[in-house]
Design an enzyme around this catalytic site. Structure first.
Site, short mmCIF file in Angstrom:
data_model
loop_
_atom_site.label_atom_id
_atom_site.label_comp_id
_atom_site.label_asym_id
_atom_site.label_seq_id
_atom_site.Cartn_x
_atom_site.Cartn_y
_atom_site.Cartn_z
N ARG A 99 0.75 -1.19 0.08
CA ARG A 99 0.10 0.12 0.05
C ARG A 99 0.78 1.23 0.07
O ARG A 99 0.85 1.90 -0.90
CB ARG A 99 -0.90 0.12 1.15
CG ARG A 99 -2.13 0.99 1.20
CD ARG A 99 -1.72 2.34 1.57
NE ARG A 99 -1.17 2.72 2.98
CZ ARG A 99 -0.79 3.62 3.26
NH1 ARG A 99 -0.62 4.69 2.68
NH2 ARG A 99 -0.15 3.57 4.76
N ASP A 100 1.54 1.58 1.26
CA ASP A 100 2.36 2.84 1.29
C ASP A 100 3.48 2.79 0.25
O ASP A 100 3.92 4.06 -0.31
CB ASP A 100 2.98 2.84 2.67
CG ASP A 100 3.06 4.43 3.01
OD1 ASP A 100 3.10 5.10 1.97
OD2 ASP A 100 3.31 4.48 4.34
N HIS A 141 4.35 4.14 13.12
CA HIS A 141 4.53 4.06 11.63
C HIS A 141 5.38 4.81 11.31
O HIS A 141 5.35 6.31 11.25
CB HIS A 141 2.99 4.30 10.85
CG HIS A 141 3.31 4.70 9.31
ND1 HIS A 141 2.85 3.47 8.55
CD2 HIS A 141 3.66 5.21 8.37
CE1 HIS A 141 2.85 3.68 7.37
NE2 HIS A 141 3.33 5.08 7.34
N HIS A 183 8.82 6.81 9.07
CA HIS A 183 9.40 6.99 7.71
C HIS A 183 11.07 7.32 7.86
O HIS A 183 11.24 7.82 8.93
CB HIS A 183 8.66 8.08 6.95
CG HIS A 183 7.51 7.50 6.30
ND1 HIS A 183 7.26 7.52 4.77
CD2 HIS A 183 6.30 7.23 6.87
CE1 HIS A 183 6.12 7.04 4.59
NE2 HIS A 183 5.54 6.65 5.78
N CYS A 224 3.96 9.62 0.75
CA CYS A 224 2.77 10.15 0.65
C CYS A 224 2.42 11.09 -0.30
O CYS A 224 3.06 11.98 -0.54
CB CYS A 224 2.10 10.87 1.93
SG CYS A 224 0.48 11.33 1.96
N ASN A 244 9.36 4.30 3.77
CA ASN A 244 9.36 3.83 5.11
C ASN A 244 10.58 3.12 5.63
O ASN A 244 11.54 2.92 4.70
CB ASN A 244 8.20 2.76 5.03
CG ASN A 244 6.82 3.15 4.81
OD1 ASN A 244 6.05 3.56 5.71
ND2 ASN A 244 6.51 3.18 3.46
#
Length: 310
Positions: free
Chosen positions: A13-14, A207, A209, A240, A249
């Protein structure tokens, strides 16, 4: 028995949402299967967002259904609103993450709602899901908690206010997200303590980065404060599309190496995890792939762990 630490792979996803190419659905399914078979117990496989905004996520329904075939895998998806949550539920997802930006600027850029408007949307999701026959976990993240490329410094009080509002909305868990990677270890320690003092065990995950190169240091700080669940992405992909300057990430391979070397149990076979990079590169060959452990090789001092899944 070693203490367990959960690693949630968010690359599908990310990571892929920022890729210049679109990974074919069949190959993405094989990649996710390889990650699961390496022992990763939770994967955020996609997001239910309009394809015109994030075309890389257009096949998320099919990807969720395919991922559900992996034994023991907890299948997660990101959703921005109730409509997305309903789509995730229909596809069979075990849980959903919902972005709730502490930064007003990023919140409006990302969801077209202010922070507390998005909290209200989370409450709608909770109420709808609780009325359904099958449970589905709702685990929002306080995005841009450690700083924002749009609004700059984010007051700790605003982070606490947002986390408390989410807990009061009835969510299952809350994460703190360093969406643009501006955080530092001292900030992580202070924020985890402050938020936990208000919402207790509802705070479960970080979460992170690696924009400023402090991703693993921040993970270690969270670990020392009792956090036992982390998001990461294979090869350090990510970012993002609505947060200028956000980079990848933290690297799953490097995170797993650190945790296992410290004596924690992730249940992940590092060699098989690194091998899954081949499928990722096949799917998005133009994307740079990061990670010190894959680059250097697993040292002879590392004790291999058996994967959770066969």
């Amino acid at each position: 028995m070693r203490e367990k630490v959960a690693v949630c792979e968010v690359g599908p996803r990310d990571g892929l949402q920022m890729a210049h190419e679109i990974m074919p659905t069949a190959l993405k399914t094989r990649w996710i299967a390889a990650i699961a078979q390496a022992g990763v117990g939770e994967i955020e496989v996609g997001s239910f967002v309009p394809p015109k905004l994030v075309p890389q996520m257009a096949d998320t329904e099919a990807i969720v259904k395919a991922a559900l075939q992996q034994p023991g895998l907890r299948v997660m998806a990101l959703v921005p609103n109730l409509r997305g949550a309903q789509a995730a539920y229909a596809a069979g997802a075990h849980g959903v993450g919902v972005p709730v930006s502490v930064s007003e600027g990023h919140s409006r850029s990302n969801t077209r709602k202010g922070t507390m408007e998005q909290v209200a949307e989370v409450r709608r999701i909770v109420e709808w899901v609780r009325e359904q026959d099958r449970p589905m976990a709702i685990e929002p993240g306080c995005a841009t908690a450690f700083g924002c490329a749009i609004d700059g410094v984010i007051p700790l009080e605003k982070v606490i206010e947002t986390a408390v509002a989410l807990a009061e909305a009835g969510v299952d868990a809350v994460a703190l997200a360093d969406t643009v990677g501006y955080g530092n270890p001292a900030q992580v320690r202070k924020m985890v303590r402050a938020v936990r003092a208000e919402i207790g065990d509802k705070l479960t995950k970080l979460h992170l980065h690696d924009t400023m190169g402090l991703g693993l240091a921040n993970a270690l700080a969270g670990l020392e404060e009792g956090i036992r669940s982390f998001d990461s992405a294979l090869a350090g992909l990510g970012g993002c599309p609505f947060a200028p300057g956000a980079s990848g990430n933290i690297v799953t391979e490097d995170l797993v190496f650190m945790l296992e070397s410290m004596g924690f149990d992730t249940g992940i076979d590092l060699q098989r995890l690194i091998a899954a990079r081949e499928l990722l590169h096949e799917g998005v060959p133009a994307e740079p792939m990061y990670g010190q452990v894959p680059k250097a090789g697993i040292p002879k001092t590392y004790r291999a762990r058996a994967p959770v899944h066969a």
